[in-house]
Design a protein around this motif. Structure first.
Motif, PDB file in Angstrom:
ATOM      1  N   ASN A  49      -4.273  -7.695  -2.196  1.00 33.50           N
ATOM      2  CA  ASN A  49      -3.636  -6.488  -1.679  1.00 33.50           C
ATOM      3  C   ASN A  49      -3.530  -6.543  -0.161  1.00 33.50           C
ATOM      4  O   ASN A  49      -4.525  -6.754   0.525  1.00 33.50           O
ATOM      5  CB  ASN A  49      -4.420  -5.238  -2.086  1.00 33.50           C
ATOM      6  CG  ASN A  49      -4.242  -4.901  -3.539  1.00 33.50           C
ATOM      7  OD1 ASN A  49      -3.179  -5.118  -4.108  1.00 33.50           O
ATOM      8  ND2 ASN A  49      -5.273  -4.361  -4.154  1.00 33.50           N
ATOM      9  N   SER A  50      -2.323  -6.363   0.332  1.00 29.97           N
ATOM     10  CA  SER A  50      -2.090  -6.231   1.765  1.00 29.97           C
ATOM     11  C   SER A  50      -1.775  -4.763   2.029  1.00 29.97           C
ATOM     12  O   SER A  50      -0.798  -4.234   1.493  1.00 29.97           O
ATOM     13  CB  SER A  50      -0.931  -7.121   2.212  1.00 29.97           C
ATOM     14  OG  SER A  50      -1.314  -8.474   2.201  1.00 29.97           O
ATOM     15  N   PRO A  51      -2.600  -4.091   2.834  1.00 26.57           N
ATOM     16  CA  PRO A  51      -2.418  -2.650   3.032  1.00 26.57           C
ATOM     17  C   PRO A  51      -1.295  -2.303   4.010  1.00 26.57           C
ATOM     18  O   PRO A  51      -1.018  -3.042   4.946  1.00 26.57           O
ATOM     19  CB  PRO A  51      -3.770  -2.195   3.591  1.00 26.57           C
ATOM     20  CG  PRO A  51      -4.306  -3.398   4.278  1.00 26.57           C
ATOM     21  CD  PRO A  51      -3.807  -4.583   3.503  1.00 26.57           C
ATOM     22  N   GLN A  64      -0.290   2.521   1.208  1.00 27.06           N
ATOM     23  CA  GLN A  64      -0.159   1.809  -0.059  1.00 27.06           C
ATOM     24  C   GLN A  64      -0.529   0.356   0.128  1.00 27.06           C
ATOM     25  O   GLN A  64      -0.598  -0.135   1.252  1.00 27.06           O
ATOM     26  CB  GLN A  64       1.265   1.910  -0.626  1.00 27.06           C
ATOM     27  CG  GLN A  64       2.254   0.940  -0.006  1.00 27.06           C
ATOM     28  CD  GLN A  64       3.587   0.898  -0.729  1.00 27.06           C
ATOM     29  OE1 GLN A  64       4.495   1.590  -0.318  1.00 27.06           O
ATOM     30  NE2 GLN A  64       3.695   0.086  -1.781  1.00 27.06           N
ATOM     31  N   ASN A  65      -0.743  -0.344  -0.975  1.00 21.82           N
ATOM     32  CA  ASN A  65      -0.941  -1.789  -0.973  1.00 21.82           C
ATOM     33  C   ASN A  65       0.308  -2.458  -1.521  1.00 21.82           C
ATOM     34  O   ASN A  65       0.982  -1.901  -2.397  1.00 21.82           O
ATOM     35  CB  ASN A  65      -2.117  -2.195  -1.863  1.00 21.82           C
ATOM     36  CG  ASN A  65      -3.449  -1.995  -1.196  1.00 21.82           C
ATOM     37  OD1 ASN A  65      -3.616  -2.287  -0.020  1.00 21.82           O
ATOM     38  ND2 ASN A  65      -4.425  -1.487  -1.938  1.00 21.82           N
ATOM     39  N   ILE A  66       0.593  -3.655  -1.008  1.00 21.50           N
ATOM     40  CA  ILE A  66       1.585  -4.512  -1.647  1.00 21.50           C
ATOM     41  C   ILE A  66       0.876  -5.805  -2.014  1.00 21.50           C
ATOM     42  O   ILE A  66      -0.044  -6.239  -1.318  1.00 21.50           O
ATOM     43  CB  ILE A  66       2.809  -4.791  -0.744  1.00 21.50           C
ATOM     44  CG1 ILE A  66       2.399  -5.424   0.592  1.00 21.50           C
ATOM     45  CG2 ILE A  66       3.616  -3.510  -0.530  1.00 21.50           C
ATOM     46  CD1 ILE A  66       3.584  -5.879   1.447  1.00 21.50           C
ATOM     47  N   GLU A  67       1.274  -6.401  -3.122  1.00 17.17           N
ATOM     48  CA  GLU A  67       0.650  -7.641  -3.563  1.00 17.17           C
ATOM     49  C   GLU A  67       1.229  -8.819  -2.789  1.00 17.17           C
ATOM     50  O   GLU A  67       2.450  -8.954  -2.676  1.00 17.17           O
ATOM     51  CB  GLU A  67       0.866  -7.854  -5.060  1.00 17.17           C
ATOM     52  CG  GLU A  67       0.052  -6.937  -5.924  1.00 17.17           C
ATOM     53  CD  GLU A  67       0.164  -7.274  -7.400  1.00 17.17           C
ATOM     54  OE1 GLU A  67       1.051  -8.062  -7.793  1.00 17.17           O
ATOM     55  OE2 GLU A  67      -0.644  -6.734  -8.164  1.00 17.17           O
ATOM     56  N   THR A  68       0.330  -9.655  -2.262  1.00 18.17           N
ATOM     57  CA  THR A  68       0.738 -10.863  -1.554  1.00 18.17           C
ATOM     58  C   THR A  68      -0.081 -12.037  -2.070  1.00 18.17           C
ATOM     59  O   THR A  68      -1.149 -11.863  -2.661  1.00 18.17           O
ATOM     60  CB  THR A  68       0.559 -10.700  -0.031  1.00 18.17           C
ATOM     61  OG1 THR A  68      -0.807 -10.377   0.260  1.00 18.17           O
ATOM     62  CG2 THR A  68       1.469  -9.602   0.516  1.00 18.17           C
ATOM     63  N   TYR A  98       9.970  -6.838  -0.613  1.00 20.75           N
ATOM     64  CA  TYR A  98       9.731  -5.465  -1.056  1.00 20.75           C
ATOM     65  C   TYR A  98      10.816  -4.553  -0.495  1.00 20.75           C
ATOM     66  O   TYR A  98      11.215  -4.701   0.658  1.00 20.75           O
ATOM     67  CB  TYR A  98       8.345  -4.982  -0.610  1.00 20.75           C
ATOM     68  CG  TYR A  98       7.236  -5.628  -1.390  1.00 20.75           C
ATOM     69  CD1 TYR A  98       6.770  -5.053  -2.566  1.00 20.75           C
ATOM     70  CD2 TYR A  98       6.659  -6.820  -0.966  1.00 20.75           C
ATOM     71  CE1 TYR A  98       5.763  -5.648  -3.299  1.00 20.75           C
ATOM     72  CE2 TYR A  98       5.648  -7.426  -1.690  1.00 20.75           C
ATOM     73  CZ  TYR A  98       5.205  -6.838  -2.867  1.00 20.75           C
ATOM     74  OH  TYR A  98       4.209  -7.432  -3.587  1.00 20.75           O
TER      75      TYR A  98
END
Length: 139
Positions: A49-51, A64-68, A98
């Motif tokens: 998770n990259s915030p 939010q988090n995005i998946e990396t 994204y």
């Protein structure tokens, strides 16, 4: 010489290694910071998770988090008025893009683009044309 006019404003509490930070603004929505995290795992298919933080006029708050996947850098651009975040991923053979979802006010995975151990990504517009440059580490 020490810069005595700078002072610490805020700490972030990352749970993984941070490799890059990017400020961007979405018109009518606000200012954001994307903190790209890098975690070397044995499995390239395990996301981290990259915030993303949003400025609340007092401090940066988690949004939010995005998946990396072993992310190295991130770039922000608006394509035809649509905000995009493009991540340079060292792992696997693709890097995620994204797209801002105005209905849910969140970034959602839009597509994966082919890369080869991407180290850096830069997106920009010249004369109305969108360009995406990726620094791949492998062939």
């Amino acid at each position: 010489k020490r810069l005595n006019y700078l002072e610490k404003f805020q700490d972030f509490d990352p749970t993984t290694k941070s490799s890059y930070i990017k400020h961007f603004e979405i018109n009518g929505v606000g200012n954001f910071l994307a903190v790209v995290t890098y975690q070397d795992t044995d499995d390239d298919n395990v996301p981290v998770n990259s915030p993303i933080y949003k400025w609340d006029n007092i401090k940066w708050t988690f949004y939010q988090n995005i998946e990396t996947f072993e992310a190295q850098s991130i770039s922000f651009v608006e394509a035809n008025g649509i905000p995009l975040l493009i991540v340079a991923s060292m792992a696997g053979k693709t890097s995620p893009v994204y797209r801002w979802d105005y209905t849910n006010s969140r970034f959602k995975l839009y597509q994966n683009i082919p890369t080869a151990q991407a180290r850096d990504v830069e997106a920009f517009e010249i004369a109305g044309e969108l360009y995406l440059v990726i620094a791949n580490h492998a062939k």
